[in-house]
Every structure is written in C-alpha cells, then in structure tokens.
Design a protein around this motif. Structure first.
Motif: not given
Length: 416
Positions: A40-44, A354-366, A372-383
C-alpha cells in the motif's frame, strides 16, 4: 443481572494478545506486516491510531429526520407502506427498568421460517425507495444531484464507528460515487456479489433472537418464527457538515408514544436478546462490544430506548431490562467513548471523500485488516462489481418517478 452493572472494579490485567487494558489509549498490536499492507501507498492507508487520538469535542450529530419508510413481507416482497410495522406489547415494558419473566424461546422453533434475504437485496430496496421519492432528496441548486453525501444501509456506518475499539474484526466496504453522492455497501462474509439464499438459520441463537422479538410484539408463543418481515425507516442525518441517508430496520414502536406522520424515531424501541452474564471477562466483552454496537445503532437512528432480554443457555429469558441509549456510554465504564466513535467516523468519511474525488468513475474498496489499518484500493475490473443497478442510475434523474415494483407514488411527506 443487577450485579453486572453495579459491580465496581475493572478487569485490567494482560489479555491473550499481551497488551494491557484495551480501553482508552490503546491501539493495534505490533504484528508482522501483511502482504496487502506492504503493497500500500501510505496515501491510501487510513491508519487506525490509539483511541485517545480521537478524543475531544465530537462533531454535532443532528436529530435524524424521517423521510419515509417501506415494508418487506414474508416473501421478501417490497412495498411502499407500513404494513410490517410492529408495536411493543407494553406488558413487557418494565416500570422500574427491570422485570422478572419466564419466556421460552424454543416454542415454535420447529415452525421457524428460512431467511432468504441478503445485504445486496436490502441495499437495492433502499434504492427503490429513493427512486420513488427522489423529490425530497433533490439538491435545490443542482437539479442533477441529490442533497446527500453518503447513501448506505446502517451496518457500514456502525461498523466504522466501532472500529477504534473492535480490533479483531476485519471488514470490506465498497464505495462508488454517482452524481455527487457516495454509495456504501459492506461485503458480507459470503461475498455480497454472489447471490446465495440462506437455507436455514445459522444456529439456535438466531432463532431465539427472532422469537424474543416476537414475544415483545405480542406474538403467539406457540406460533412460528418469521424472519423475513421487515419495516425500515429512511432517515437523513447530518454529522458536522456531512449528510447521510440510510434505512435501518426498526423493531417496534411504543403504542403510547407513536404518532401518525412521525418525523423522528423517539417513539420507537430497539429489542435485543443476549445471554445472561456472570463471568468477569464476558461482562467486560459485553460492555466493550455489545453496548457499543447497540449505542451506535440507536444513536445514529435516534431511537432512545433498548429493551433487553437476558436468557440462559436453554433459551429461557428470565429478566427484562430497559435502558436509555444515552446511558450506554456510562454503563460501559470506560471501555469505549462516544466522542471517539464519532470523531473516528468523521475522519474516515473525509478520507473516503478525498480518495473518491481523485477518480469519481472508479469503484473503491476499503479493507480493514484484523488488528490492522484500513487500506483503500481501486477495483481493477469494476465490471465485476455492480453496486448501483442500471434501473437506478438510468432513472434517478429522469422524469419517470415510479419504480418498477409499485403502481402507487409513495411520497416522503406521507410516511404513514
């Protein structure tokens, strides 16, 4: 049960994990870094700090506003009405906060129905209500936007609120933005993306919970147990500057306090059943987790009271106790603090924005890792992840206001 809440000393000592007192000031344990965390990127990463880091003045939580409601019948059929609203049998309401009873939760157990719902269905039912009542949610200055920041069921929100203290729970919440609003859906253990019917109750405790609720609502002791009927209220609440719409299932209304066209849930009562507590470590666990869960559910919904039945291991309820929601933090005796839960939730929701603002078209997984902590990732295949169905996104801002499951308009100002 009286000695439980009036005992003094706190159970401190060292727990199994080798840490002291999981109350104030304690956080995640030292542990090997997982593969997910290492990548994980610390920003995520939303770091879950020690609980005292979230102390201080909590954001203002306004009284939740009732926008409307809907019913789900025994066949899981959706209806824009209040036919499934239940009322408390007041003979079970303790006059002095406590009452001795003898209620056998095993009666009618052979007639128990099968629960056939799932979290995705429940979420879609909320979307059906919104689609049919969108006028009361529209942003007055931006016609192609709802005046709501987050839309969710209640469970994802209470899960977030409890996270500073619930280190052993892992969870996944998916989020997607649509026309200015963020939609939350919590993944269940069996993966909410896969349609599965639960053929049976998971265990007798689930049956007992439904049976206890049936007793409290004046049901026939010898009758069967119906798990699929629900009445849900659609609520809008503002926490600080963040608006949320969610639809909690409500157990019952007090017939003496209930009014037609109710604007809040002050006349409602939460009903809970749990095992009698005698061992110190179970009392501590109850204070830390159950009381926090009940408080979060009721506080978000604006329900002021909880009627609790305490049962033995044979399924016999011997004691009823009535609690005020606002008294639960004090009853927890320092195991958790209301301000910490609110502050944590507010910070996490800001992180999501703040995460969703970067790419509103994406599906995000928290994803919250256990301990542990909470990690944010974009779902690669949102379909592969369909949070919002086409029948919702295609019609929310169209002139067609009726959803496909009803012929009658059910307007928010005509709740009942």
């Amino acid at each position: 049960m009286a000695e439980y809440y009036h005992r003094g000393g706190r159970f401190m000592g060292r727990g199994r994990g080798g840490y002291r007192g999981r109350g104030r000031g304690c956080g995640p344990f030292t542990r090997p870094m997982s593969e997910a965390a290492a990548s994980q990127d610390p920003d995520n990463t939303f770091e879950i700090q020690r609980s005292h880091k979230y102390c201080g003045a909590a954001p203002l939580l306004e009284q939740p506003q009732v926008l409307g409601g809907y019913s789900i019948d025994e066949d899981r059929t959706f209806g824009h009405d209040c036919t499934m609203l239940k009322f408390l049998d007041r003979k079970y309401l303790p006059e002095n906060g406590k009452m001795k009873v003898s209620l056998d939760l095993n009666k009618g157990i052979d007639k128990a129905c099968r629960y056939i719902g799932n979290s995705e269905e429940s979420f879609h039912n909320l979307l059906k209500w919104i689609l049919n009542n969108k006028d009361c949610l529209m942003n007055k200055t931006e016609p192609q936007r709802l005046d709501v920041d987050f839309i969710s069921l209640r469970r994802p929100l209470t899960t977030i609120m409890r996270s500073p203290y619930n280190f052993n729970e892992s969870w996944v919440i998916y989020a997607v933005e649509f026309m200015g609003s963020i939609y939350f859906l919590k993944e269940k253990g069996d993966n909410f993306l896969v349609h599965q019917n639960q053929a049976t109750f998971r265990n007798c405790f689930e049956v007992w919970g439904h049976k206890f609720e049936d007793y409290m609502c004046g049901g026939d002791p010898e009758g069967g147990i119906q798990a699929n009927e629900e009445y849900r209220c659609v609520l809008k609440v503002m926490m600080d500057q963040t608006t949320m719409v969610f639809a909690p299932e409500v157990d019952c209304a007090d017939p003496y306090l209930y009014e037609e066209g109710f604007k809040d849930l002050s006349g409602f009562v939460m009903v809970k059943c749990c095992r009698e507590l005698t061992e110190d470590y179970k009392i501590k666990t109850h204070k830390r987790h159950k009381l926090c869960q009940w408080w979060a559910e009721n506080k978000l919904s604006g329900i002021p009271r909880i009627l609790t039945g305490y049962r033995n291991d044979d399924g016999i309820v011997h004691t009823l106790e009535l609690y005020e929601t606002d008294d639960l933090p004090e009853m927890a005796e320092g195991e958790w603090e209301a301000a910490v839960s609110f502050n944590f939730c507010a910070k996490f929701l800001d992180f999501v924005k703040s995460k969703i603002k970067a790419d509103p078209s994406a599906v995000y997984k928290f994803e919250r890792e256990k301990k542990g902590n909470i990690y944010c990732t974009k779902v690669k295949d949102s379909s592969q992840i369909k949070i919002l169905p086409d029948w919702y996104t295609n019609h929310l801002f169209s002139e067609d206001t009726d959803d496909e499951d009803t012929d009658d308009e059910y307007l928010c100002e005509n709740t009942n």
